[in-house]
Scaffold this active site. Structure first.
Site, PDB file in Angstrom:
ATOM      1  N   LYS A  37       0.848  -1.202   0.000  1.00 49.77           N
ATOM      2  CA  LYS A  37       0.000   0.000   0.000  1.00 49.77           C
ATOM      3  C   LYS A  37       0.882   1.250   0.000  1.00 49.77           C
ATOM      4  O   LYS A  37       0.658   2.195  -0.756  1.00 49.77           O
ATOM      5  CB  LYS A  37      -0.933  -0.001   1.235  1.00 49.77           C
ATOM      6  CG  LYS A  37      -2.078  -1.001   1.090  1.00 49.77           C
ATOM      7  CD  LYS A  37      -2.865  -1.214   2.375  1.00 49.77           C
ATOM      8  CE  LYS A  37      -3.860  -2.356   2.178  1.00 49.77           C
ATOM      9  NZ  LYS A  37      -4.638  -2.715   3.350  1.00 49.77           N
ATOM     10  N   GLN A  96      -4.708  -1.328   9.540  1.00 52.87           N
ATOM     11  CA  GLN A  96      -4.669  -2.672   8.962  1.00 52.87           C
ATOM     12  C   GLN A  96      -5.291  -3.694   9.920  1.00 52.87           C
ATOM     13  O   GLN A  96      -4.962  -3.730  11.110  1.00 52.87           O
ATOM     14  CB  GLN A  96      -3.207  -3.043   8.636  1.00 52.87           C
ATOM     15  CG  GLN A  96      -3.047  -4.338   7.859  1.00 52.87           C
ATOM     16  CD  GLN A  96      -3.612  -4.300   6.449  1.00 52.87           C
ATOM     17  OE1 GLN A  96      -3.726  -3.236   5.837  1.00 52.87           O
ATOM     18  NE2 GLN A  96      -3.990  -5.448   5.924  1.00 52.87           N
ATOM     19  N   ASP A 155     -10.951   3.244   3.622  1.00 56.58           N
ATOM     20  CA  ASP A 155     -11.333   1.828   3.542  1.00 56.58           C
ATOM     21  C   ASP A 155     -12.848   1.694   3.331  1.00 56.58           C
ATOM     22  O   ASP A 155     -13.318   0.653   2.874  1.00 56.58           O
ATOM     23  CB  ASP A 155     -11.017   1.126   4.878  1.00 56.58           C
ATOM     24  CG  ASP A 155      -9.821   0.193   4.798  1.00 56.58           C
ATOM     25  OD1 ASP A 155      -9.516  -0.300   3.700  1.00 56.58           O
ATOM     26  OD2 ASP A 155      -9.203  -0.033   5.860  1.00 56.58           O
TER      27      ASP A 155
HETATM   28  N1  GUN Z   1      -6.841  -6.541   6.141  1.00 58.20           N
HETATM   29  C1  GUN Z   1      -7.041  -7.285   5.019  1.00 58.20           C
HETATM   30  N2  GUN Z   1      -7.624  -6.544   4.044  1.00 58.20           N
HETATM   31  C2  GUN Z   1      -7.808  -5.299   4.562  1.00 58.20           C
HETATM   32  C3  GUN Z   1      -8.353  -4.091   4.035  1.00 58.20           C
HETATM   33  O1  GUN Z   1      -8.822  -4.004   2.887  1.00 58.20           O
HETATM   34  N3  GUN Z   1      -8.329  -3.021   4.885  1.00 58.20           N
HETATM   35  C4  GUN Z   1      -7.833  -3.097   6.142  1.00 58.20           C
HETATM   36  N4  GUN Z   1      -7.887  -1.991   6.882  1.00 58.20           N
HETATM   37  N5  GUN Z   1      -7.332  -4.198   6.662  1.00 58.20           N
HETATM   38  C5  GUN Z   1      -7.303  -5.297   5.856  1.00 58.20           C
END
Ligand code: GUN
Length: 302
Positions: free
Chosen positions: A54, A98, A121
């Site tokens: 990311k 996350q 998100d």
């Molecule tokens: N953990 C796995 N996929 C995601 C996601 O799309 N966003 C977040 N915040 N955590 C994750």
């Protein structure tokens, strides 16, 4: 018939190029760039690799990016204070915590503490509500469903009046994508059915689908005879079914399988996403798009 492949890896490149040039334009006109912070708690290897990607992507498109790594033992109170700090930080437009979080932290409390106008998100209840209302209310559609819709549109698949069947009812994929596909407007306006583990005859529903979106987390769940000839098949499943040695790096890597029996399905479908290289690359791409949108909302140019 062999289906047209809808490649997330190619669509990702197009969108990231579009974002990069828009960021440069905004920087020149307004003197600012989008800012994204990712908060990682602990040392879960999968989370580390997602967050690293990311941040790398944010850097590539010209964002200000911060990776804020915290110890597994951080208290809920300190984590909430950290989120509050970034909520108030004018240079930050997107905050991502996350998941999963350690057990001693209430993840609902944490996600609800993020300013809904920085919730790139799209997990905050305010943004879930905005998505449900649809139209101009929507600020940040959740990234995987947004990626799915973008792939369908860019593949030139007609959605207006289409029968869409969604397999799976998760809060992250099934429910939001079903909601998005039934809204009025481009890339949607479909007739939507959600099927799940309580559904009596999965096959019969899938066989009606002009667009079949599968997010069940069960390898090879969808059999070729469940697919309507010519249908668009979107496979969201990423199931680890074993390990192999990578030809490129010589390292052990996971063998991934989707929720659809791809080799058989591609002979019947009109278009289909591969696994890997299909929906997967779209999620981070849409996170970048949401972060850019967040700055544009703030500048009044969205
Ligand atoms: N953990 C796995 N996929 C995601 C996601 O799309 N966003 C977040 N915040 N955590 C994750």
């Amino acid at each position: 018939m062999s289906a047209k492949l809808i490649k997330g890896t190619e669509i990702r490149e197009q969108i990231l190029e579009e974002i990069t040039s828009e960021v440069a334009e905004i920087k020149e006109k307004h003197g600012v760039v989008p800012g994204l912070v990712t908060i990682l708690v602990g040392e879960n290897p999968a989370s580390i690799s997602y967050v690293t990607l990311k941040i790398k992507t944010a850097h590539r498109v010209g964002f200000k990016e911060i990776q804020d790594t915290q110890s597994e033992t951080i208290s809920e109170e300190d984590l909430l204070a950290l989120i509050d700090k970034y909520n108030k930080d004018e240079s930050i437009n997107g905050i991502l915590v996350q998941l999963p979080l350690p057990k001693h932290v209430d993840d609902k409390k944490v996600l609800n503490a993020i300013d809904p106008d920085k919730d790139v998100d799209g997990f905050h209840p305010v943004n879930v509500g905005r998505l449900m209302i649809g139209g101009d209310e929507v600020k940040f559609p959740p990234c995987t469903p947004a990626g799915i819709q973008e792939m369908i549109v860019r593949a030139g698949v007609e959605t207006k009046g289409a029968e869409v069947v969604v397999v799976g009812r998760s809060n992250i994929v099934g429910k939001p994508i079903a909601n998005m596909m039934l809204q009025k407007g481009p890339g949607a306006n479909a007739t939507v059915t959600i099927v799940h583990t309580g559904t009596k005859d999965l096959a019969a529903h899938c066989q009606r689908a002009d667009i079949l979106i599968v997010a069940a987390g069960v390898p090879d769940l969808v059999k070729p005879e469940w697919i309507k000839p010519g249908a668009c098949v979107i496979d969201v499943g990423v199931n680890r079914v074993g390990e192999k040695i990578s030809e490129k790096t010589g390292k052990k890597i996971a063998i991934l399988k989707g929720d659809v029996d791809f080799d058989a399905a591609k002979e019947i479908a009109g278009s289909i996403t591969p696994v890997p290289g299909g929906v997967g690359p779209m999620t981070i791409t849409m996170l970048m798009l949401n972060t850019l949108k967040s700055l544009k909302f703030k500048l009044g140019i969205a």
